[in-house]
Write a protein that holds these residues in place. Sequence first.
Motif, PDB file in Angstrom:
ATOM      1  N   SER A  12      -1.963  -1.067   3.375  1.00 50.84           N
ATOM      2  CA  SER A  12      -1.002  -2.143   3.637  1.00 50.84           C
ATOM      3  C   SER A  12      -0.050  -2.391   2.471  1.00 50.84           C
ATOM      4  N   ASN A  13      -0.560  -2.276   1.226  1.00 54.32           N
ATOM      5  CA  ASN A  13       0.264  -2.611   0.057  1.00 54.32           C
ATOM      6  C   ASN A  13       0.642  -1.424  -0.818  1.00 54.32           C
ATOM      7  N   PHE A  14      -0.019  -0.279  -0.600  1.00 55.01           N
ATOM      8  CA  PHE A  14       0.264   0.895  -1.411  1.00 55.01           C
ATOM      9  C   PHE A  14      -0.324   2.114  -0.718  1.00 55.01           C
ATOM     10  N   ARG A 204      -4.162   0.807  -7.931  1.00 58.25           N
ATOM     11  CA  ARG A 204      -3.335   0.795  -6.718  1.00 58.25           C
ATOM     12  C   ARG A 204      -3.310   2.171  -6.041  1.00 58.25           C
TER      13      ARG A 204
END
Length: 343
Positions: A12-14, A204
């Motif tokens: 979702s973020n990376f 990440r």
Amino acid sequence: MSLIVDIKKRLSNFDLDLQFETSDGGVFAILGASGSGKSMALKCIAGIEKPDSGYIELDGKVFYDSKRHINIKPQKRNVGFLFQNYALFPNMTVEENIKTGIRNKVINIEDIMKKFFIYDIRNKKPREISGGEQQRTALARIFVSSPNILLLDEPLSALDYHIKLELEKFILSSIKEFNGTTLFVSHNREEVYKMADNIGILNRGKFEVIDSKHNIFKSPKTYFSALLVGCENFSRVRLLEDKKIECIDWNIIINSNNNINYVGVRANSFFENNNFNDSQNINIKCRIKKIVEEIFSYVITVTPINTESEIIWHLQKCNYKKDYYVGMEINLALNIDNIMFLE
């Protein structure tokens, strides 16, 4: 025993973008902050999640290959996965839970339960036993399946301190008896140091560095890896001429020809030095801002003169002076060998 992982998966973020290989068995640890992709990496290896692309191979057996459209089912990978919540069946007893792990072979369940110190609770259900007993049950279920690889996902994170110490020893002894590869995932640097041979620092979804635990803890190469292995003091740097750098946040200049962005120093590397003309060490004139007593040491926060930054200094109680006070000016010193030069 070898594991090859080269996968990509959009989160979702990376993006999870992992490449690593283990070739000598032992324990490989993934150390990263919460939400960095650690658990997802294990789920992809186990086949619970499917990568978007890449390749996974264990001891010559291909688990996943996006180019050849290979994606072996989790049941066929022979992976022992210890989940964070242990994933025991709540309606089954301890013994029944263990039996679900048996794969086409004769196993002496009584011997296994005695080995894992759960024989006396064999007729109890998960809700009736402690967290440590639940974990030993989950481990026993894994070992009766004779896995080729162990995946341990934050196995100690939810345990009380005294139970955690006991289970650390138990897991270590269990791993030593296991001949295959073990992947240990955690955000806790003490756990990782005790358990692992080699460590990958995950940030990440990508590894910043992979190295032996001794190299990573002694000489981390990046700001993030230094932060994860316990360094508490950092300063931005400005490169000067004549092989010198300015440590902006500490208001000092040191000799170095490293092309870096930060320097880092552990909190226990400082010492008080009343010889202001000492040229053998690096001296930082400071003012004490706060003093906090801990069980075995004092944590002293100081501010370098003419800055608004802070330095954390850990001082053993046997070296603490009762005349220290907030507002006092002192000269902190450290040896150049204790400075980390960080990207």
